[in-house]
Design an enzyme around this catalytic site. Structure first.
Site, PDB file in Angstrom:
ATOM      1  N   HIS A 269       0.834  -1.204   0.000  1.00  0.00           N
ATOM      2  CA  HIS A 269       0.000   0.000   0.000  1.00  0.00           C
ATOM      3  C   HIS A 269       0.875   1.264   0.000  1.00  0.00           C
ATOM      4  CE1 HIS A 269      -3.648   2.375   1.174  1.00  0.00           C
ATOM      5  NE2 HIS A 269      -2.716   3.176   1.627  1.00  0.00           N
ATOM      6  N   GLU A 270       1.748   1.347   0.989  1.00  0.00           N
ATOM      7  CA  GLU A 270       2.609   2.536   1.078  1.00  0.00           C
ATOM      8  C   GLU A 270       3.557   2.594  -0.119  1.00  0.00           C
ATOM      9  OE1 GLU A 270       1.749   4.776   3.091  1.00  0.00           O
ATOM     10  OE2 GLU A 270       0.426   3.538   4.333  1.00  0.00           O
TER      11      GLU A 270
END
Ligand code: MG
Length: 504
Positions: A269-270
């Site tokens: 995600h990051e």
């Protein structure tokens, strides 16, 4: 970006100072979240407040404003990039140009107090401690909305601060469709045989050491194309990604020793946010075209990697032997089917950040509805705990026993970010629509099975990342997919995927 006009060059030089101050502010904020000793919090608050005041001054600088106004009124001779820069400055500057300085300072002060109080109130499960602070934030946001201006609904003015041009009426249409579909899918899943039989805690007896979790996360991030010489991955309670400057896009992660999945999905995600930032044209550095265009598009990139890739059958097929190599004792008994099942279990829960793909957006829609009602004065802050419970019951079929697991769970309201939540759902919808398009051009399944993520990154770089903030979200999604935002792609994606998993 190239500017031919001398006035434009001057404007860019002035903007560069704003951008530099923002970079310095993000270094302080990264350090606050990753390294700060607890006794230094007041010192850091003072430093951050000083910088915030300096940024406000730069925005309100007379010469800067006059240059901007002059160029804004004479746009015909400007290039596409210059016009986009003016549009972005108008959008970002609106807050400073229209909201009185005292109000900006008051909001910042209230938000930092509210944040401290919220942390304690959440620990104590005491909404009444937090209530007066939230009332103050809502009151200030209503005043700010009046100053910013809006056509239909005061909440529109706040939504636009996080996603340019987003309105309540647009969200009502899109979220309305999504909500009905999600409630229906969830109902079918809960009635399925598989759901009722599911072993809820397959992996939780095992321990997955932090060091190995970090190594797997870094392995996948390298595969994705994240440049670790232009970034790093540290630890923080709430994972985030930030651009501290060109060549310095950092992310954080967190590790739970009884769960190997979370840190991997957080890294993806990051990593999605970070790849977007690392992929913007260098030429846009410290100009109004720098960085990802909006929170919604940013979130589309993070959700793309986390869900469309990270939770896909094909990628998990590729990853299963890697997981087996790292965790032979813990996972060797799970084949790729079971691993896929572990990553894609639907389990309606109280906490938004732990939600699965099917229920996640119901958490957001609930918050959107409450924020809209608060800002347009249909409800009071005091009504929130009860309304929260009612909506949770209605949408997810569960009810929090405490406010800690209900209305007090998120940091957003405490930090003064009313209007932020909807961008998460927009991100999920954009991600599904972008994936649908990408699959027409690339054999995604084949690439994922082989772990060839570089080709996928190239596609995103060409179609999305390089442009930074040149195109606004609506233009960008049309340019990439030849269509406006259409929630159908997300709903279809869920129906196909979870229809298969739960055989419904
Ligand atoms: Mg995110």
């Amino acid at each position: 970006m190239q500017a031919s006009n001398p006035k434009f060059k001057k404007l860019l030089a002035k903007y560069k100072e704003i951008s530099l101050l923002a970079e310095i502010n993000r270094i302080l904020s990264w350090d606050l979240n990753v390294n700060l000793p607890s006794k230094a919090s007041m010192t850091r608050a003072g430093q951050a407040a000083y910088l915030a005041a300096a940024v406000t001054e730069k925005w309100l600088d007379k010469d800067f404003y006059n240059l901007f106004e002059n160029l804004r009124e004479n746009q015909d001779k400007l290039s596409q990039e210059e016009k986009a820069a003016i549009r972005n400055l108008e959008w970002a500057g609106k807050f400073y140009f229209r909201v009185p300085k005292e109000m900006i300072v008051e909001k910042a002060k209230t938000a930092s107090e509210a944040f401290m109080v919220w942390q304690q109130a959440r620990n104590k499960d005491s909404f009444s401690d937090f209530r007066p602070y939230l009332e103050k934030i809502v009151g200030l946001d209503r005043l700010i909305a009046e100053r910013l201006g809006y056509k239909q609904n005061p909440y529109d003015a706040l939504l636009d601060l996080f996603e340019p041009q987003l309105t309540v009426s647009f969200c009502n249409v899109i979220f309305g469709q999504v909500k009905n579909e999600l409630v229906t899918i969830l109902k079918k899943i809960k009635e399925s045989k598989k759901y009722r039989q599911e072993n809820k805690r397959l992996e939780s007896e095992s321990i997955f050491p932090q060091q190995e979790q970090r190594q797997i996360a870094l392995y996948v991030l390298r595969k994705m194309g994240y440049d670790l010489e232009a970034g790093r991955m540290d630890i923080s309670t709430h994972p985030f990604t930030d651009t501290l400057g060109f060549g310095d896009v950092r992310m954080t992660n967190r590790y739970k020793e009884n769960d190997f999945k979370e840190s991997l999905l957080i890294a993806m995600h990051e990593g999605g946010h970070a790849l977007y930032e690392q992929g913007v044209k260098q030429d846009y550095q410290r100009t109004p075209l720098e960085g990802g265009v909006s929170l919604g598009i940013h979130e589309s990139q993070s959700r793309f990697w986390e869900n469309q890739i990270g939770r896909s059958k094909e990628f998990l097929r590729f990853l299963t032997p890697v997981l087996h190599a790292f965790y032979p004792e813990q996972l060797l008994r799970f084949g790729e089917e079971e691993i896929f099942g572990l990553f894609n279990r639907v389990n309606p829960g109280l906490i938004r950040t732990e939600a699965d793909e099917v229920t996640y957006n119901l958490h957001i829609i609930l918050r959107f509805e409450l924020e809209e009602a608060l800002i347009s004065e249909k409800i009071k802050v005091a009504d929130l705990p009860l309304l929260w419970r009612e909506k949770m019951k209605k949408y997810l079929g569960i009810e929090p026993k405490t406010d800690r697991e209900g209305v007090l769970q998120d940091v957003h309201w405490a930090s003064g970010s009313i209007g932020y939540f909807p961008t998460y759902t927009l991100g999920n919808l954009y991600a599904a629509q972008i994936t649908h398009k990408l699959k027409k051009e690339l054999n995604l399944g084949r690439l994922l099975e082989r772990g060839e993520l570089g080709t996928i990154l190239s596609w995103l770089r060409t179609n999305i990342h390089q442009y930074g903030s040149l195109y606004w979200p609506d233009e960008l999604i049309k340019k990439v997919t030849s269509e406006e935002l259409n929630p159908k792609y997300f709903i279809d994606y869920l129906n196909v995927k979870y229809g298969g998993i739960y055989r419904i």
